[in-house]
Design a protein around this motif. Structure first.
Motif, short mmCIF file in Angstrom:
data_model
loop_
_atom_site.label_atom_id
_atom_site.label_comp_id
_atom_site.label_asym_id
_atom_site.label_seq_id
_atom_site.Cartn_x
_atom_site.Cartn_y
_atom_site.Cartn_z
N SER A 15 0.84 -1.20 0.00
CA SER A 15 0.00 0.00 0.00
C SER A 15 0.87 1.26 0.00
O SER A 15 0.60 2.22 -0.74
N ARG A 16 1.94 1.27 0.79
CA ARG A 16 2.84 2.43 0.82
C ARG A 16 3.52 2.62 -0.53
O ARG A 16 3.67 3.74 -1.01
N LEU A 19 0.98 4.10 -2.98
CA LEU A 19 0.81 5.52 -2.70
C LEU A 19 2.01 6.31 -3.24
O LEU A 19 1.85 7.37 -3.85
N GLY A 20 3.21 5.77 -3.07
CA GLY A 20 4.40 6.43 -3.60
C GLY A 20 4.37 6.56 -5.11
O GLY A 20 4.76 7.60 -5.66
N LEU A 21 3.91 5.53 -5.81
CA LEU A 21 3.81 5.60 -7.27
C LEU A 21 2.77 6.63 -7.71
O LEU A 21 2.98 7.34 -8.70
N ARG A 107 -2.00 -5.12 -6.34
CA ARG A 107 -1.07 -6.13 -5.86
C ARG A 107 -0.56 -6.86 -7.09
O ARG A 107 -1.35 -7.57 -7.70
N PRO A 108 0.65 -6.67 -7.51
CA PRO A 108 1.68 -5.83 -6.91
C PRO A 108 1.41 -4.34 -7.14
O PRO A 108 0.55 -3.97 -7.95
N SER A 109 2.16 -3.51 -6.45
CA SER A 109 1.90 -2.07 -6.45
C SER A 109 1.98 -1.45 -7.84
O SER A 109 1.24 -0.51 -8.13
#
Length: 140
Positions: A15-16, A19-21, A107-109
């Motif tokens: 999740s982090r 959010l970063g992407l 998932r995946p980010s």
């Protein structure tokens, strides 16, 4: 107001990273910490419909009461499974991202890259050191 919403768990690395992407694309999403502010039934049903996946596939197993509740048993209807998710929001897999281009369980980010309206604005490396976007802004 942002056109991107993330159903986020700050304790989750995926999740982090997601959010970063999103932020790396120059967007600041609406962040819903769904464990603190769970969706209501109508919202959860809309998200599931937008994801286009079976309810059971949205259930998180690891670190949840999935086993104790016997949710692996096929006897549970979709409506009942949604009820369990509403009672125990930790059962909702994350992160779910909603943008004008679609809704995804990220998932995946890097799945989020498929639905971001703006391109990445620089290199991005996940918390575990995996490079997702290189120095030229290309997906690796």
């Amino acid at each position: 107001m942002s056109t991107i919403t993330i159903y986020h768990n700050p304790a989750c690395g995926t999740s982090r990273n997601t959010l970063g992407l999103i932020r790396n694309s120059g967007e600041e999403p609406q962040i819903i910490e769904y464990l603190k502010t769970p969706p209501d039934r109508a919202t959860l049903e809309r998200l599931i419909a937008a994801l286009g996946m079976p309810v059971r596939e949205l259930l998180r197993i690891k670190g949840t009461p999935y086993q104790e509740l016997g949710l692996g048993d096929p006897k549970w209807s979709d409506d009942e499974l949604i009820g369990f998710m509403l009672q125990h929001p930790i059962l909702i897999n994350r992160p779910i991202v909603v943008t004008p281009l679609g809704t995804r369980l990220c998932r995946p980010s890097e799945v989020v890259l498929d639905i971001l309206p703006r391109p990445q604005q620089g290199a991005f490396t996940k918390e575990d050191g995996e490079v997702v976007i290189d120095a030229e802004g290309r997906r690796v």
